[in-house]
Design an enzyme around this catalytic site. Structure first.
Site, PDB file in Angstrom:
ATOM      1  N   ASP A  75      35.129  42.441  38.351  1.00  0.00           N
ATOM      2  CA  ASP A  75      35.603  41.989  37.028  1.00  0.00           C
ATOM      3  C   ASP A  75      34.439  41.464  36.178  1.00  0.00           C
ATOM      4  O   ASP A  75      33.716  40.557  36.603  1.00  0.00           O
ATOM      5  CB  ASP A  75      36.603  40.842  37.173  1.00  0.00           C
ATOM      6  N   GLU A 341      47.252  41.745  35.163  1.00  0.00           N
ATOM      7  CA  GLU A 341      46.032  40.970  35.391  1.00  0.00           C
ATOM      8  C   GLU A 341      45.110  41.001  34.174  1.00  0.00           C
ATOM      9  O   GLU A 341      45.148  41.898  33.351  1.00  0.00           O
ATOM     10  CB  GLU A 341      45.273  41.555  36.586  1.00  0.00           C
TER      11      GLU A 341
END
Ligand code: FRU
Length: 491
Positions: A75, A341
């Site tokens: 990420d 998410e």
């Protein structure tokens, strides 16, 4: 209304805006998500892509370069202001990534409990084709001094902590104060790696300063960690209700419709005890009399109620962004999917887009879609959000054969498209550029940044721009700033 023969019609969503604190949660319904399957080709050869081409990320070559052989990266986010502009600092572009050590003896799939926020920098203003193939990022190390984030868990029992996703806010575009919002994680696990008690997830703030000279970028601060939000079990599910609750990934912004007010979106789950079969007809979202609708009983019998993602909203109570109050979720995906998410808010032409990432493996029984980025559009931060593209929600998925089971990135189904897990954790940047990380291409694992791609976004539709870069693939990790912070005092 036209639909796909044999499939239900999507739910009608008006895009109407509500007050940010209104008790209205828009639904990504089963009828909506069914449109993904409705627009998937049922007769492709196994292992091909069954999804519409304009919603598919182009194939990443198997010989992708690594950002750095000594750091795994997943990420990734940028240095943003209150409107998600991406800033360079004194001539350097800076990115923040979850990182782990590839040489420490654990596998890529075991990286999550070891995650640390690291940063990279490179000179701003150089076109992608003049940079090294891997984007030319220099690794700067961890942001948070070793162990400092454990202060949030003082007095609690845990065996290992991790730093999970979030965002980095440049507090003053003429200064060097930055605010990190991230997910502070503490796990209490036995030797076999099983939870003894549920993991603690705390949305946390830590302040720091960015510095740069002619040779490098560095950070100071991040020594004080302020817990902002723990799930309350009333609006957002907590660990007592579900040991595998999802609560993380804060992204803050100022709403132009409410100047001076700061909001945060984050990943959550609908509050309540796990396993209670209480999805409703509204979660299914079928139009009255739709001949292709499921009954509520069929859906409940399938166990779909174990999957109840939400996109959460909180409002800041002070200018220093250190006190936040929960508001009702913006979007729920009850009986649809368990994880929405890294949500983000993206404003274009007075339309508010919520982008979020999700997995094929977290869909509820009976609904299906690829790993990738999903999008919802409305007239305000709280709206009756319209899922993008045929009402489905899918914006850009990995090339996937929805007719064939996926397996996992760790153990993929050999019959599945070998790029069904090629990328994840997509983040939509100014101008529709999208960065993500490489998870698995054919038999090669990633842990590095994907080629950047570009979306063309028009109202409730989007398409992957195949004229961008090389057949749609831009530079690996090409994450440019669209604003510059020239802080002479920082030199
Ligand atoms: C998305 C994600 C985030 C989380 C991180 C943990 O890839 O699941 O929600 O913060 O990864 O590694």
């Amino acid at each position: 209304a036209q639909g796909v023969p044999g499939f239900p019609l999507p739910t009608i969503h008006t895009q109407q805006a509500y007050a940010p604190d209104a008790d209205f949660t828009s639904r990504w319904t089963r009828a909506d998500a069914m449109q993904i399957k409705a627009h998937s080709n049922p007769s492709v050869a196994a292992g091909q892509n069954s999804l519409p081409g304009q919603l598919v990320m182009p194939d990443i070559p198997e010989d992708f370069p690594l950002i750095n052989p000594d750091v795994w990266v997943w990420d990734t986010w940028t240095l943003i202001d209150k409107h998600a502009n991406q800033f360079s600092y004194n001539g350097w572009e800076v990115i923040f990534s979850l990182t782990a050590d590839p040489n420490a003896g654990y596998s890529f799939d075991e990286r999550h409990v070891h995650a640390r926020i690291g940063f990279f920098y490179r000179r701003a203003g150089i076109p992608a084709d003049k940079r090294p193939a891997n984007g030319g990022w220099i690794y700067g190390g961890h942001i948070i001094p070793e162990g400092a984030q454990e202060q949030v868990f003082a007095g609690t029992t845990y065996t290992i902590t991790a730093e999970w996703s979030g965002s980095m806010r440049l507090l003053d575009p003429n200064g060097n104060q930055v605010s990190l919002f991230y997910t502070d994680m503490a796990f209490n696990r036995n030797a076999a790696g099983q939870d003894i008690t549920p993991a603690q997830a705390v949305i946390t703030q830590s302040l720091g300063q960015i510095h740069a000279d002619f040779n490098h970028v560095w950070f100071t601060g991040f020594t004080t960690h302020t817990p902002l939000l723990r799930p309350d079990g009333v609006l957002y599910q907590n660990g007592a209700q579900n040991p595998f609750y999802n609560f993380r990934d804060p992204f803050t912004f100022e709403d132009p419709n409410h100047p001076g007010v700061n909001y945060m979106v984050f990943e959550g789950n609908t509050a309540g005890q796990l396993g209670v079969p209480n999805c409703t007809d509204a979660d299914l979202g079928y139009r009255p009399g739709d001949p292709n609708a499921e009954t509520l009983q069929q859906v409940l019998d399938s166990g779909a109620y174990y999957q109840k993602a939400t996109i959460g909203l909180a409002v800041a109570e002070d200018a220093s962004l250190s006190k936040w109050t929960f508001l009702p979720p913006l979007i729920s995906a009850n009986c649809v999917n368990d994880q929405t998410e890294r949500p983000q808010v993206y404003i274009r032409k007075d339309k508010y887009y919520i982008f979020t990432i999700s997995h094929r493996s977290t869909y509820a029984p009976g609904v299906d879609g690829p790993d990738g980025v999903y999008g919802f559009v409305g007239n305000g931060i709280r709206s009756d959000f319209q899922p993008m593209n045929y009402g489905s929600g899918l914006v850009m998925g990995n090339p996937t054969d929805l007719n064939t089971p996926a397996g996992t990135a760790f153990a993929p189904n050999p019959l599945q498209n070998p790029r069904a897990f090629q990328s994840y954790s997509h983040y939509v940047m100014p101008g529709g550029l999208v960065e993500s990380f490489i998870d698995r291409v054919e038999d090669r694992r990633g842990g590095t940044l994907s080629p950047t791609v570009r979306l063309r976004i028009r109202s409730d539709m989007s398409m992957v721009d195949l004229r961008y870069g090389n057949g749609g693939l831009g530079g690996y990790g090409d994450i440019p700033a669209n604003r510059a912070d020239i802080n002479i005092a920082g030199f």
